[in-house]
Design a protein around this motif. Structure first.
Motif, PDB file in Angstrom:
ATOM      1  N   ALA A  38       0.830  -1.210   0.000  1.00 52.43           N
ATOM      2  CA  ALA A  38       0.000   0.000   0.000  1.00 52.43           C
ATOM      3  C   ALA A  38       0.862   1.255   0.000  1.00 52.43           C
ATOM      4  N   VAL A  39       1.942   1.254   0.785  1.00 50.15           N
ATOM      5  CA  VAL A  39       2.847   2.409   0.817  1.00 50.15           C
ATOM      6  C   VAL A  39       3.489   2.621  -0.549  1.00 50.15           C
ATOM      7  N   ILE A  40       3.930   1.536  -1.182  1.00 51.51           N
ATOM      8  CA  ILE A  40       4.559   1.641  -2.503  1.00 51.51           C
ATOM      9  C   ILE A  40       3.559   2.167  -3.532  1.00 51.51           C
ATOM     10  N   ILE A  41       2.348   1.651  -3.497  1.00 45.10           N
ATOM     11  CA  ILE A  41       1.316   2.087  -4.449  1.00 45.10           C
ATOM     12  C   ILE A  41       0.977   3.563  -4.244  1.00 45.10           C
ATOM     13  N   LEU A  42       0.912   4.014  -3.010  1.00 49.04           N
ATOM     14  CA  LEU A  42       0.592   5.418  -2.738  1.00 49.04           C
ATOM     15  C   LEU A  42       1.767   6.345  -3.047  1.00 49.04           C
ATOM     16  N   ALA A  43       2.983   5.853  -2.932  1.00 47.16           N
ATOM     17  CA  ALA A  43       4.162   6.689  -3.188  1.00 47.16           C
ATOM     18  C   ALA A  43       4.488   6.788  -4.671  1.00 47.16           C
TER      19      ALA A  43
END
Length: 114
Positions: free
Chosen positions: A21-26
């Motif tokens: 989720a962090v990678i997708i949002l970043a």
């Protein structure tokens, strides 16, 4: 829910989901920064290339004040194949007569006059 938090495999799954989720949002933020940086580099490269072409054009105009537009274009493109090759960012450069009628100036249609 208790089983997920107390079980090692459940915790690993939760960490992987949060990391994804962090990678997708970043990703969009990083993509925007990269595009902005590329645009800045292209604009700076264009300004340097146009300045070099203008300097060559001015030097040739001093030695030949009766220069035609075709000769001015040839002078501006002496280091490259065409006006399209001057701007490293892909812009099309144009040579026009100066407003005061004394010489020619070159500018990029994509990045504009500086």
């Amino acid at each position: 829910m208790k089983r997920i938090l107390s079980d090692n495999s459940g915790m690993a799954r939760l960490v992987i989901i949060l990391l994804a989720a962090v990678i997708i949002l970043a990703a969009p933020i990083i993509w925007g920064i990269a595009n902005s940086t590329k645009e800045d580099v292209d604009k700076s490269g264009c300004a340097i290339a146009v300045e070099a072409a203008q300097k060559k054009l001015d030097e040739d105009y001093i030695t030949n004040p009766n220069m035609t537009l075709e000769e001015a274009v040839k002078s501006a493109t002496s280091e490259v194949r065409s006006l399209d090759d001057i701007c490293p960012g892909g812009g099309h450069c144009v040579v026009v007569e100066k407003k005061d009628g004394n010489g020619y100036e070159i500018y990029c249609e994509l990045h504009g006059k500086e």
